[in-house]
Write an enzyme that holds these catalytic residues in place. Sequence first.
Site, PDB file in Angstrom:
ATOM      1  N   GLU A 187      -6.221  18.425   5.838  1.00  0.00           N
ATOM      2  CA  GLU A 187      -5.041  17.555   5.836  1.00  0.00           C
ATOM      3  C   GLU A 187      -4.008  18.126   4.859  1.00  0.00           C
ATOM      4  OE1 GLU A 187      -7.169  13.821   4.731  1.00  0.00           O
ATOM      5  OE2 GLU A 187      -6.585  13.162   6.729  1.00  0.00           O
ATOM      6  N   GLN A 218       3.806   7.707   2.032  1.00  0.00           N
ATOM      7  CA  GLN A 218       3.150   6.933   3.086  1.00  0.00           C
ATOM      8  C   GLN A 218       3.041   5.486   2.605  1.00  0.00           C
ATOM      9  OE1 GLN A 218       1.249   8.666   6.229  1.00  0.00           O
ATOM     10  NE2 GLN A 218       3.361   9.183   5.763  1.00  0.00           N
ATOM     11  N   ARG A 220      -2.109  17.387  12.187  1.00  0.00           N
ATOM     12  CA  ARG A 220      -1.111  16.629  11.427  1.00  0.00           C
ATOM     13  C   ARG A 220      -0.633  17.320  10.137  1.00  0.00           C
ATOM     14  NH1 ARG A 220      -5.970  13.780  11.354  1.00  0.00           N
ATOM     15  NH2 ARG A 220      -6.943  13.565   9.309  1.00  0.00           N
ATOM     16  N   ASP A 221       0.417  16.721   9.572  1.00  0.00           N
ATOM     17  CA  ASP A 221       0.916  17.031   8.228  1.00  0.00           C
ATOM     18  C   ASP A 221       1.612  18.389   8.124  1.00  0.00           C
ATOM     19  OD1 ASP A 221      -0.459  14.667   7.824  1.00  0.00           O
ATOM     20  OD2 ASP A 221      -2.209  15.648   6.928  1.00  0.00           O
ATOM     21  N   SER A 235       2.070  11.892   7.480  1.00  0.00           N
ATOM     22  CA  SER A 235       2.616  12.779   6.437  1.00  0.00           C
ATOM     23  C   SER A 235       3.388  13.967   6.990  1.00  0.00           C
ATOM     24  CB  SER A 235       1.499  13.272   5.530  1.00  0.00           C
ATOM     25  OG  SER A 235       1.158  12.229   4.658  1.00  0.00           O
ATOM     26  N   TRP A 255       0.818  -1.231   0.000  1.00  0.00           N
ATOM     27  CA  TRP A 255       0.000   0.000   0.000  1.00  0.00           C
ATOM     28  C   TRP A 255       0.848   1.276   0.000  1.00  0.00           C
ATOM     29  CZ3 TRP A 255      -5.064   1.796   0.208  1.00  0.00           C
ATOM     30  CH2 TRP A 255      -5.248   3.078   0.749  1.00  0.00           C
ATOM     31  N   MET A 256       0.437   2.242  -0.825  1.00  0.00           N
ATOM     32  CA  MET A 256       1.042   3.588  -0.782  1.00  0.00           C
ATOM     33  C   MET A 256      -0.077   4.622  -0.778  1.00  0.00           C
ATOM     34  SD  MET A 256       3.435   5.507  -3.624  1.00  0.00           S
ATOM     35  CE  MET A 256       2.286   5.206  -4.961  1.00  0.00           C
ATOM     36  N   ASN A 257       0.080   5.667   0.053  1.00  0.00           N
ATOM     37  CA  ASN A 257      -0.830   6.809  -0.108  1.00  0.00           C
ATOM     38  C   ASN A 257      -0.054   8.114  -0.296  1.00  0.00           C
ATOM     39  OD1 ASN A 257      -0.954   5.835   2.847  1.00  0.00           O
ATOM     40  ND2 ASN A 257      -1.889   7.823   3.146  1.00  0.00           N
ATOM     41  N   ASP A 258      -0.127   9.053   0.615  1.00  0.00           N
ATOM     42  CA  ASP A 258       0.332  10.422   0.330  1.00  0.00           C
ATOM     43  C   ASP A 258       1.800  10.531  -0.102  1.00  0.00           C
ATOM     44  OD1 ASP A 258      -1.990  10.552   1.808  1.00  0.00           O
ATOM     45  OD2 ASP A 258      -1.138  11.710   3.439  1.00  0.00           O
TER      46      ASP A 258
HETATM   47  N1  DQQ Z   1      -2.784  10.484   5.238  1.00  0.00           N
HETATM   48  C1  DQQ Z   1      -1.816  10.461   6.290  1.00  0.00           C
HETATM   49  C2  DQQ Z   1      -2.167  11.588   7.181  1.00  0.00           C
HETATM   50  C3  DQQ Z   1      -2.881  12.506   6.270  1.00  0.00           C
HETATM   51  C4  DQQ Z   1      -3.681  11.570   5.417  1.00  0.00           C
HETATM   52  C5  DQQ Z   1      -1.839   9.107   6.950  1.00  0.00           C
HETATM   53  C6  DQQ Z   1      -4.118  12.182   4.113  1.00  0.00           C
HETATM   54  O1  DQQ Z   1      -1.024  12.190   7.745  1.00  0.00           O
HETATM   55  O2  DQQ Z   1      -3.668  13.450   6.952  1.00  0.00           O
HETATM   56  O3  DQQ Z   1      -1.403   8.123   6.064  1.00  0.00           O
HETATM   57  O4  DQQ Z   1      -4.362  11.200   3.157  1.00  0.00           O
END
Ligand code: DQQ
Length: 571
Positions: free
Chosen positions: A235, A71, A180-181, A115, A52-55
């Site tokens: 976010e 991420q 966050r972020d 993030s 899995w990959m996100n931000d």
């Molecule tokens: N994804 C991260 C958070 C952020 C969110 C967690 C946004 O830090 O707010 O994987 O997709």
Amino acid sequence: MEYVSSVWLGVLVFISIHGYGNIGPCEASSRVIQTPDQIYRTGYHFQPAKYWMNDPNGPMIYMGIYHFFYQYNPYDAQAGNIVWGHSTSTDLVNWTPQPPALLRSEPYDFKGCFSGSTTLLSGGKPAILYTGVDFSDNQVQNLAVPKYLADPYLTEWVKSPYNPLIAPNSVNKIDGQNFRDPTTAWLNPDGNWRMVVGNQQNGNGIGLLYRSKNFIDWIQAENPLHFMNNSGMWECPDFFPVSTISQNGLETSTMGPNVKHVFKASKASTDFYTVGTYNPNKDIFIPDNKSLDIGLGFRYDYGKFYASKSFFDSATSRKILFGWVNESVNNLEINSIRGWAGLQGIPRRIWLHKFGNQLLQWPIVEIEKLRMNPVIEDTSVLMPGSVREISGVNATQADIEMSFSAKTLEKAEKWEANWTNPQQVCSIKSASVKGGVGPFGLLVLASKDMQEYTAIFFRIFRGDNNNFIVLMCSDQTRSSLHLPSSDYDKTTYGALLNVDPLQEKLSLRTLIDHSIVESFGGEGKACITARVYPTNLAMDGATHLYVFNNGSQSVDISKLTAWSMKTAQIN
Ligand code: DQQ
């Protein structure tokens, strides 16, 4: 050759028999499709080798090497166990995997390394600011620095002994679930760093502002840099300068004449931005146009593109944007079987449009080195109701540039006064609904019989003041027919394009890569990214590409070039 395609008519007949809105994918095909893991993996979009990959996190250039963090779940193709994945590149196209930069290891990030961003401190030393999720599920802000500054690949990172640098407590009363972020920091003329952390208070989206002399002790400013009532959690905020006189990007701490600032917040699966003025002495950011503030105005993308992060590429003086393109399958089992989930969009160069109110976005030029075997069509006419195949291109992995114009707009339909949401207009007036001027555009990742396709198209409407309104749509209602609709998000996407079709050609650039379709309309004024999982690709590895015009007026294609794309070396 132009012809009124019997195939197109066949599609319309099929639709009218089966009912457009409720074609069950199982009804459309009784074949059981075994989906091999790799069919929908991409050829030139960034993704890790598995899981899995996100931000996107903290893209930067250091000692001539591009760094990209993301991420990442190192155990599974579903969200969870989040750490900072890391890859490096010399061209933003081919990527080499590196060990994760940040693992969950300390009490302050044991439940996740969320993030954040990178900042180049004095002498160009990189620093990561990121959110840790601590044992009590509180979100706290942390610092990490490279272990060896002489290593251009920055393979090892050390977490600061002062972590967490900022934590919610009874004095600041910050909600630890919504904090966050951190952004890339910028250096103010007063010699102190500034950065912003995303937050929500009582349903209001907030960009909390912090100041620091030494990058370790951070003091919360009395007022947030920006906020918006009732807009929900903000976010992944981003805040950066743009030039009003040049397309070049600016280093993050640039201020002064000929500079505007962009504030971006990610909320409700959408990245909104607004252009405004930042006063560094008062630490105030004011959008130029309140009606274009976060949530009301421009989006980076009107499809799937989230939690984006920009950086200044000092090697080429460009501002470059990365964004996460999530899967469109809701069924977690499908991701698990495939063994991966999540893509990054092609990095986009961004700059301020000459009118000053919006950004333009364009795929970075480096991607063009993957182009091969161009198929070039000079001026041609697309007659009403026609469909024409563009052959000679690998339609599964392609880059297409084209522009349209119409000799007259007499047949433009009326834009109804109650149409306030372009996305909804695109769903009512989908590709199969015959129009006046348009729908015209591309049918991509299509099956030979055109039962299945993803349509990217324009429609031109007449407004109340004898003006013309250009709608750009990406219609997924006939995509991925083998997936039950309960498993697949078929949302139709739409945007208005600030183009005068009487004066300008209507340009379209579309990048196709197995399961992603990224489209740039009006030379980058509106972008729409979609995820699709073509049945044909699973069946016989083949997909098709068509241009179409389902309007009642002919349109001209001024130039069309379609390239097959080579596969990049990615992780
Ligand atoms: N994804 C991260 C958070 C952020 C969110 C967690 C946004 O830090 O707010 O994987 O997709």
